[in-house]
Design a protein around this motif. Structure first.
Motif, short mmCIF file in Angstrom:
data_model
loop_
_atom_site.label_atom_id
_atom_site.label_comp_id
_atom_site.label_asym_id
_atom_site.label_seq_id
_atom_site.Cartn_x
_atom_site.Cartn_y
_atom_site.Cartn_z
N GLN A 55 -9.78 -4.33 5.62
CA GLN A 55 -9.93 -3.17 6.26
C GLN A 55 -10.54 -1.93 5.15
O GLN A 55 -10.46 -2.15 4.15
CB GLN A 55 -8.59 -2.46 6.50
CG GLN A 55 -8.21 -1.49 7.73
CD GLN A 55 -8.21 -0.10 7.26
OE1 GLN A 55 -8.43 0.19 5.95
NE2 GLN A 55 -8.43 0.77 8.30
N SER A 56 -11.38 -1.30 5.99
CA SER A 56 -12.45 -0.37 5.21
C SER A 56 -11.88 0.57 4.17
O SER A 56 -12.63 0.87 3.02
CB SER A 56 -13.53 0.33 6.04
OG SER A 56 -12.46 1.40 7.01
N GLU A 57 -10.61 0.98 4.48
CA GLU A 57 -9.78 1.94 3.47
C GLU A 57 -9.43 1.29 2.03
O GLU A 57 -9.35 1.82 0.85
CB GLU A 57 -8.76 2.45 3.90
CG GLU A 57 -9.00 3.64 5.28
CD GLU A 57 -7.64 3.94 5.70
OE1 GLU A 57 -6.97 4.54 4.91
OE2 GLU A 57 -7.22 3.90 7.08
N GLY A 58 -9.29 -0.15 2.30
CA GLY A 58 -9.38 -1.13 0.76
C GLY A 58 -8.27 -0.52 -0.22
O GLY A 58 -7.03 -0.20 0.23
N GLU A 59 -8.77 -0.65 -1.33
CA GLU A 59 -8.02 -0.37 -2.53
C GLU A 59 -7.47 1.16 -2.50
O GLU A 59 -6.30 1.37 -2.98
CB GLU A 59 -8.69 -0.58 -3.71
CG GLU A 59 -8.96 -1.89 -4.16
CD GLU A 59 -10.13 -2.63 -3.58
OE1 GLU A 59 -10.54 -4.01 -3.54
OE2 GLU A 59 -10.75 -1.88 -2.77
N ILE A 60 -8.25 1.97 -1.99
CA ILE A 60 -7.85 3.41 -2.01
C ILE A 60 -6.46 3.65 -1.09
O ILE A 60 -5.64 4.42 -1.39
CB ILE A 60 -8.87 4.21 -1.59
CG1 ILE A 60 -10.18 4.06 -2.37
CG2 ILE A 60 -8.48 5.72 -1.54
CD1 ILE A 60 -10.04 4.43 -3.95
N ALA A 61 -6.43 3.01 -0.06
CA ALA A 61 -5.11 2.96 0.85
C ALA A 61 -4.03 2.28 -0.03
O ALA A 61 -2.98 2.89 -0.12
CB ALA A 61 -5.45 2.11 2.07
N GLY A 62 -4.36 1.24 -0.80
CA GLY A 62 -3.09 0.67 -1.59
C GLY A 62 -2.87 1.51 -2.56
O GLY A 62 -1.39 1.80 -3.03
N CYS A 63 -3.64 2.14 -3.71
CA CYS A 63 -3.47 2.88 -4.42
C CYS A 63 -2.63 4.13 -4.44
O CYS A 63 -1.67 4.48 -4.94
CB CYS A 63 -4.50 2.99 -5.74
SG CYS A 63 -5.62 4.06 -5.28
N THR A 64 -3.19 4.99 -3.33
CA THR A 64 -2.55 6.21 -3.03
C THR A 64 -1.16 6.03 -2.32
O THR A 64 -0.25 6.74 -2.50
CB THR A 64 -3.45 7.07 -1.95
OG1 THR A 64 -3.85 6.01 -0.80
CG2 THR A 64 -4.71 7.39 -2.81
N ALA A 65 -1.12 4.85 -1.57
CA ALA A 65 0.38 4.58 -0.97
C ALA A 65 1.25 4.25 -1.98
O ALA A 65 2.52 4.71 -2.01
CB ALA A 65 0.39 3.36 0.04
N ALA A 66 0.86 3.37 -2.83
CA ALA A 66 1.95 3.10 -4.25
C ALA A 66 2.17 4.49 -4.97
O ALA A 66 3.17 4.52 -5.54
CB ALA A 66 1.19 2.26 -5.13
N GLU A 67 1.14 5.20 -5.30
CA GLU A 67 1.41 6.48 -6.03
C GLU A 67 2.38 7.23 -4.96
O GLU A 67 3.47 7.84 -5.65
CB GLU A 67 0.12 7.19 -6.14
CG GLU A 67 0.22 8.62 -6.63
CD GLU A 67 -0.99 9.52 -6.65
OE1 GLU A 67 -1.47 10.02 -7.73
OE2 GLU A 67 -1.56 9.49 -5.37
N ALA A 68 2.34 7.50 -3.81
CA ALA A 68 3.20 8.33 -3.05
C ALA A 68 4.73 7.69 -3.11
O ALA A 68 5.55 8.24 -3.04
CB ALA A 68 2.82 8.47 -1.68
N ALA A 69 4.69 6.40 -3.23
CA ALA A 69 6.00 5.56 -3.08
C ALA A 69 6.58 5.45 -4.47
O ALA A 69 7.79 5.26 -4.66
CB ALA A 69 5.93 4.34 -2.51
N GLY A 70 5.77 5.82 -5.31
CA GLY A 70 6.32 5.83 -6.88
C GLY A 70 6.43 4.28 -7.46
O GLY A 70 7.44 4.19 -8.13
N ILE A 71 5.54 3.41 -6.99
CA ILE A 71 5.81 2.19 -7.61
C ILE A 71 4.29 1.84 -7.96
O ILE A 71 3.28 2.30 -7.88
CB ILE A 71 5.93 0.94 -6.45
CG1 ILE A 71 4.70 1.24 -5.29
CG2 ILE A 71 7.36 1.30 -5.65
CD1 ILE A 71 4.91 0.15 -4.15
N PRO A 72 4.15 0.70 -8.84
CA PRO A 72 2.79 0.31 -9.63
C PRO A 72 1.94 -0.30 -8.43
O PRO A 72 2.11 -0.91 -7.52
CB PRO A 72 3.29 -0.76 -10.62
CG PRO A 72 4.72 -0.47 -10.67
CD PRO A 72 5.13 -0.18 -9.73
N TYR A 73 0.73 -0.22 -8.66
CA TYR A 73 -0.66 -0.79 -7.98
C TYR A 73 -1.46 -1.45 -8.96
O TYR A 73 -1.74 -0.85 -10.02
CB TYR A 73 -1.28 0.35 -7.21
CG TYR A 73 -2.46 -0.20 -6.79
CD1 TYR A 73 -2.55 -0.69 -5.36
CD2 TYR A 73 -3.83 -0.01 -7.28
CE1 TYR A 73 -3.54 -1.29 -4.78
CE2 TYR A 73 -4.94 -0.55 -6.83
CZ TYR A 73 -5.00 -1.28 -5.42
OH TYR A 73 -5.88 -1.83 -5.13
#
Length: 410
Positions: free
Chosen positions: A116-134
């Motif tokens: 999906q075109s958002e790729g790693e940016i979607a993953g790292c920002t969602a992890a940041e918001a949730a307070g978990i490692p990426y």
């Protein structure tokens, strides 16, 4: 005595007529209806071209390793305690010296912007918001520096494959350290690529090849192609462009000569925490603990390398008994629910990582889909903990779960 009947009055219907506020955006509506990771997988399959979906969904050879890993989580019995005050539960854990709000992180995945075109940016920002490692993969499609810029307050880890060109590998490590990544995951179970037959049958290339077959498959998935064609061309953050198959790329890059001595050398170069990913035996876990690594990640690469490999969940209590006091034990492969995470923690894991579950959310809805993955897992973890009668992850212990016997040595 006969039941007396009456004609209902209009006001009798009013308490029954409760309508939900309509969700106008189709993507949000799809995600709200997804109650499990399997639901997200169903949406992802419908919205993603076959080659990209199968790259995520598939495994090696007959895909027995993946099937067995998932079956291991299904073959458990929980043992709840009753009459406990579980009005508040704490899902946080300390992993590698820092607190994570949830007992799982996002595992490194390659070719992510193809899903999906958002790729790693979607993953790292969602992890940041949730307070978990990426964790960002060597085979990621977003640069190390761009992930750091997108999630400056996130806890970012970098996953390393050792290439035949050692200087090039260590240049990536230096970039990750300079960008503020605090943990290095060294993957050790890919001396060569596994036989990922779905990819071979799909002619999986990087970037995707436009053939008559792929065009026909894309017709009912215009959103994927629109996003793919109107965003930055797909490229790897850490290597040059490649026009061959995924397996050919891996076999060209990865070094089958890497040994424990090489791992010690990497450890000397890296100043943060060191995790070794792909451990599949008690003996190797013991050797790694003696080397002084910070954590071992029990994993068979999501079933994508050696088929019929050991099931990480089965190995967990054995490894815990041997080295659990000397090194943190993390686990991935087969996790598809919050119940799976809780079972792993009770069975002896200090932390878990999710790969496919995250990618199903990404393919289903980009950043919002990743948020939905995390939300589903959080809800399931909290509910399972309450039903078990525990209020914190620290209270989970082997007595809370029994592994039922299905596969055992003769």
């Amino acid at each position: 005595m006969a039941q007396r009947r009456r004609i209902p009055r209009p006001r009798d219907f009013l308490p029954l007529l409760k309508f939900k506020k309509p969700v106008l955006r189709p993507s949000r509506r799809r995600l709200q209806k997804a109650l499990t990771i399997e639901d997200l997988r169903t949406v992802a399959k419908r919205r993603t071209p076959k080659a990209a979906f199968d790259y995520t969904d598939g495994a090696a050879d007959a895909e027995l390793s993946l099937g067995r890993a998932r079956q291991a989580f299904l073959d458990i019995t929980f043992h709840p305690s009753i009459l406990r005050d579980v009005s508040k539960v704490d899902t946080s854990v300390t992993v590698l010296g820092e607190r994570s709000a949830l007992p799982f992180g996002i595992a490194p995945t390659g070719f992510t912007r193809m899903m999906q075109s958002e790729g790693e940016i979607a993953g790292c920002t969602a992890a940041e918001a949730a307070g978990i490692p990426y964790a960002l993969s060597t085979m990621g499609t977003t640069a190390i520096e761009d992930v750091a810029a997108a999630a400056p307050a996130g806890r970012n880890w970098f996953q390393l494959y050792m290439w035949k060109d050692r200087d090039r590998s260590m240049a990536l490590v230096e970039r990750a350290e300079k960008a503020g990544f605090d943990t290095l995951l060294v993957t050790v179970d890919v001396p060569v690529a596994g036989a990922r037959l779905r990819d071979v049958r799909n002619g999986m290339t990087i970037p995707p090849t436009l053939t008559a077959r792929t065009v026909l498959n894309a017709i009912p998935r215009p959103a994927w192609w629109f996003n793919f064609l109107t965003t930055e061309p797909l490229a790897f953050a850490s290597l040059d462009k490649w026009s061959g198959t995924v397996a050919e790329l891996l076999d060209t890059m990865f070094d089958p000569t890497v040994t424990f001595e090489d791992l010690s050398w990497i450890k000397d170069q890296w100043h943060g925490k060191l995790v070794v990913k792909g451990v599949q035996s008690v003996d190797d876990a013991t050797k790694l603990a003696s080397l002084g690594v910070d954590a071992i990640l029990l994993s068979n690469h999501g079933g994508r390398q050696l088929d019929r490999a050991p099931v990480p969940f089965h190995l967990l209590p054995l490894v815990k008994r041997e080295v659990g006091s000397d090194v943190e034990i993390h686990l991935d492969t087969g996790i598809m629910s919050g119940q799976d995470v809780v079972a792993a923690l009770a069975h002896g894991a200090d932390f878990t990582m999710i790969g496919r579950a995250y990618l199903y959310g990404l393919m289903a809805g980009g950043r919002r889909g990743v948020d939905r993955t995390i939300e589903i897992l959080r809800t399931e973890i909290e509910r399972t903990m309450r039903l078990l009668g525990v209020t914190s992850v620290d209270e989970l212990e082997p007595g809370h779960v029994t592994q039922l016997t299905r596969l055992h040595p003769r």
